[in-house]
Write an enzyme that holds these catalytic residues in place. Sequence first.
Site, PDB file in Angstrom:
ATOM      1  N   HIS A   1     -15.891 -15.348  -9.784  1.00 10.04           N
ATOM      2  CA  HIS A   1     -15.481 -15.230 -11.186  1.00 10.04           C
ATOM      3  C   HIS A   1     -16.572 -15.758 -12.118  1.00 10.04           C
ATOM      4  O   HIS A   1     -16.840 -15.177 -13.155  1.00 10.04           O
ATOM      5  CB  HIS A   1     -14.174 -15.998 -11.432  1.00 10.04           C
ATOM      6  CG  HIS A   1     -12.958 -15.270 -10.946  1.00 10.04           C
ATOM      7  ND1 HIS A   1     -11.694 -15.803 -11.025  1.00 10.04           N
ATOM      8  CD2 HIS A   1     -12.812 -14.041 -10.404  1.00 10.04           C
ATOM      9  CE1 HIS A   1     -10.821 -14.919 -10.537  1.00 10.04           C
ATOM     10  NE2 HIS A   1     -11.472 -13.856 -10.149  1.00 10.04           N
TER      11      HIS A   1
ATOM     12  N   TYR B   1      -7.160 -13.864 -18.203  1.00 12.29           N
ATOM     13  CA  TYR B   1      -6.024 -14.003 -17.280  1.00 12.29           C
ATOM     14  C   TYR B   1      -4.736 -13.326 -17.743  1.00 12.29           C
ATOM     15  O   TYR B   1      -4.010 -12.769 -16.918  1.00 12.29           O
ATOM     16  CB  TYR B   1      -5.813 -15.483 -16.929  1.00 12.29           C
ATOM     17  CG  TYR B   1      -6.787 -15.933 -15.859  1.00 12.29           C
ATOM     18  CD1 TYR B   1      -6.425 -15.938 -14.519  1.00 12.29           C
ATOM     19  CD2 TYR B   1      -8.092 -16.304 -16.184  1.00 12.29           C
ATOM     20  CE1 TYR B   1      -7.335 -16.311 -13.533  1.00 12.29           C
ATOM     21  CE2 TYR B   1      -9.008 -16.668 -15.207  1.00 12.29           C
ATOM     22  CZ  TYR B   1      -8.623 -16.672 -13.885  1.00 12.29           C
ATOM     23  OH  TYR B   1      -9.528 -17.026 -12.909  1.00 12.29           O
TER      24      TYR B   1
ATOM     25  N   GLU C   1     -13.042 -23.012 -12.961  1.00 13.15           N
ATOM     26  CA  GLU C   1     -14.076 -22.161 -13.555  1.00 13.15           C
ATOM     27  C   GLU C   1     -14.656 -22.827 -14.810  1.00 13.15           C
ATOM     28  O   GLU C   1     -15.864 -22.795 -15.028  1.00 13.15           O
ATOM     29  CB  GLU C   1     -13.499 -20.768 -13.854  1.00 13.15           C
ATOM     30  CG  GLU C   1     -13.335 -19.963 -12.556  1.00 13.15           C
ATOM     31  CD  GLU C   1     -12.298 -18.844 -12.597  1.00 13.15           C
ATOM     32  OE1 GLU C   1     -11.867 -18.456 -13.708  1.00 13.15           O
ATOM     33  OE2 GLU C   1     -11.906 -18.380 -11.512  1.00 13.15           O
TER      34      GLU C   1
HETATM   35  C1  HEM Z   1      -4.691 -15.528 -10.253  1.00 16.12           C
HETATM   36  C2  HEM Z   1      -5.546 -14.598 -10.636  1.00 16.12           C
HETATM   37  C3  HEM Z   1      -6.691 -14.043  -9.811  1.00 16.12           C
HETATM   38  C4  HEM Z   1      -6.900 -14.017  -8.453  1.00 16.12           C
HETATM   39  C5  HEM Z   1      -6.002 -14.561  -7.354  1.00 16.12           C
HETATM   40  C6  HEM Z   1      -8.180 -13.366  -8.222  1.00 16.12           C
HETATM   41  C7  HEM Z   1      -8.740 -13.122  -6.983  1.00 16.12           C
HETATM   42  C8  HEM Z   1      -9.997 -12.605  -6.770  1.00 16.12           C
HETATM   43  C9  HEM Z   1     -10.603 -12.398  -5.460  1.00 16.12           C
HETATM   44  C10 HEM Z   1      -9.933 -12.685  -4.128  1.00 16.12           C
HETATM   45  C11 HEM Z   1     -11.843 -11.908  -5.658  1.00 16.12           C
HETATM   46  C12 HEM Z   1     -12.852 -11.517  -4.569  1.00 16.12           C
HETATM   47  C13 HEM Z   1     -13.685 -12.725  -4.184  1.00 16.12           C
HETATM   48  C14 HEM Z   1     -14.621 -12.359  -3.048  1.00 16.12           C
HETATM   49  O1  HEM Z   1     -15.700 -11.793  -3.320  1.00 16.12           O
HETATM   50  O2  HEM Z   1     -14.253 -12.620  -1.908  1.00 16.12           O
HETATM   51  C15 HEM Z   1     -12.039 -11.810  -7.090  1.00 16.12           C
HETATM   52  C16 HEM Z   1     -13.197 -11.336  -7.686  1.00 16.12           C
HETATM   53  C17 HEM Z   1     -13.240 -10.910  -8.994  1.00 16.12           C
HETATM   54  N1  HEM Z   1     -12.257 -11.075  -9.934  1.00 16.12           N
HETATM   55 FE1  HEM Z   1     -10.545 -12.125  -9.712  1.00 16.12          FE
HETATM   56  N2  HEM Z   1      -8.723 -13.006  -9.427  1.00 16.12           N
HETATM   57  C18 HEM Z   1      -7.843 -13.391 -10.414  1.00 16.12           C
HETATM   58  C19 HEM Z   1      -8.019 -13.194 -11.765  1.00 16.12           C
HETATM   59  C20 HEM Z   1      -9.012 -12.422 -12.319  1.00 16.12           C
HETATM   60  C21 HEM Z   1      -9.105 -12.074 -13.711  1.00 16.12           C
HETATM   61  C22 HEM Z   1      -8.151 -12.550 -14.781  1.00 16.12           C
HETATM   62  C23 HEM Z   1     -10.198 -11.277 -13.842  1.00 16.12           C
HETATM   63  C24 HEM Z   1     -10.730 -10.611 -15.091  1.00 16.12           C
HETATM   64  C25 HEM Z   1     -10.016  -9.727 -15.754  1.00 16.12           C
HETATM   65  C26 HEM Z   1     -10.814 -11.142 -12.543  1.00 16.12           C
HETATM   66  C27 HEM Z   1     -11.953 -10.439 -12.280  1.00 16.12           C
HETATM   67  C28 HEM Z   1     -12.658 -10.485 -11.096  1.00 16.12           C
HETATM   68  C29 HEM Z   1     -14.000  -9.901 -10.911  1.00 16.12           C
HETATM   69  C30 HEM Z   1     -14.809  -9.151 -11.973  1.00 16.12           C
HETATM   70  C31 HEM Z   1     -14.358 -10.178  -9.587  1.00 16.12           C
HETATM   71  C32 HEM Z   1     -15.652  -9.782  -8.876  1.00 16.12           C
HETATM   72  C33 HEM Z   1     -15.568  -8.350  -8.445  1.00 16.12           C
HETATM   73  C34 HEM Z   1     -16.562  -7.978  -7.387  1.00 16.12           C
HETATM   74  O3  HEM Z   1     -17.010  -8.841  -6.609  1.00 16.12           O
HETATM   75  O4  HEM Z   1     -16.847  -6.778  -7.292  1.00 16.12           O
HETATM   76  N3  HEM Z   1     -10.068 -11.847 -11.638  1.00 16.12           N
HETATM   77  N4  HEM Z   1     -10.913 -12.238  -7.733  1.00 16.12           N
END
Ligand code: HEM
Length: 145
Positions: free
Chosen positions: A87, A97, A139
Amino acid sequence: MSKPLSAETIALVKATAPALQQHGVAITTRMYERLFVNEDVKALFDQAAQESGEQPKRLAAAILAYAQNIDKLEALGGPVERIVTRHVETGVKREHYPYVAEALLPAIRDVLKEAATDEILAAWGEAYWFLADILIGKEEEAYAQ
Ligand code: HEM
């Protein structure tokens, strides 16, 4: 940190986690349709998408897996650190969020239909924000450094 989840919320979330996991792909697909209506939010993912087409599944799968383990949160340390790192690399902030909450919860209803009662969705909303608060806190610490 936010106040602990009530026993009732934990029970409701746990009881519906299997149905959500069974329909996981349908829910995540629907969630991203809803999320990407917002161009600013979509742009966060577009840059990152070069690296991983698997992301849509991962984000929601993480939320669902979390719900399944909601009564043993101490197991979450490793995955949480990894999510925080990604993130911070991609510029996810506190203000993003609500968009995920507003996409995920209606997506659950879209897919599970009347099985997703108001009570269940409220419990999921609480559970989402409990995890979100943990991520947001870590974060913000990382951005401050
Ligand atoms: C409780 C809320 C959230 C959870 C549980 C969550 C979970 C995750 C997980 C598991 C990953 C992949 C990590 C990895 O590379 O192994 C990730 C990446 C990411 N998340 Fe979240 N996330 C949450 C909220 C958000 C929010 C609010 C946003 C933005 C709108 C967001 C945007 C992203 C982006 C841009 C990535 C990287 C994408 C990539 O690697 O291609 N996430 N998140």
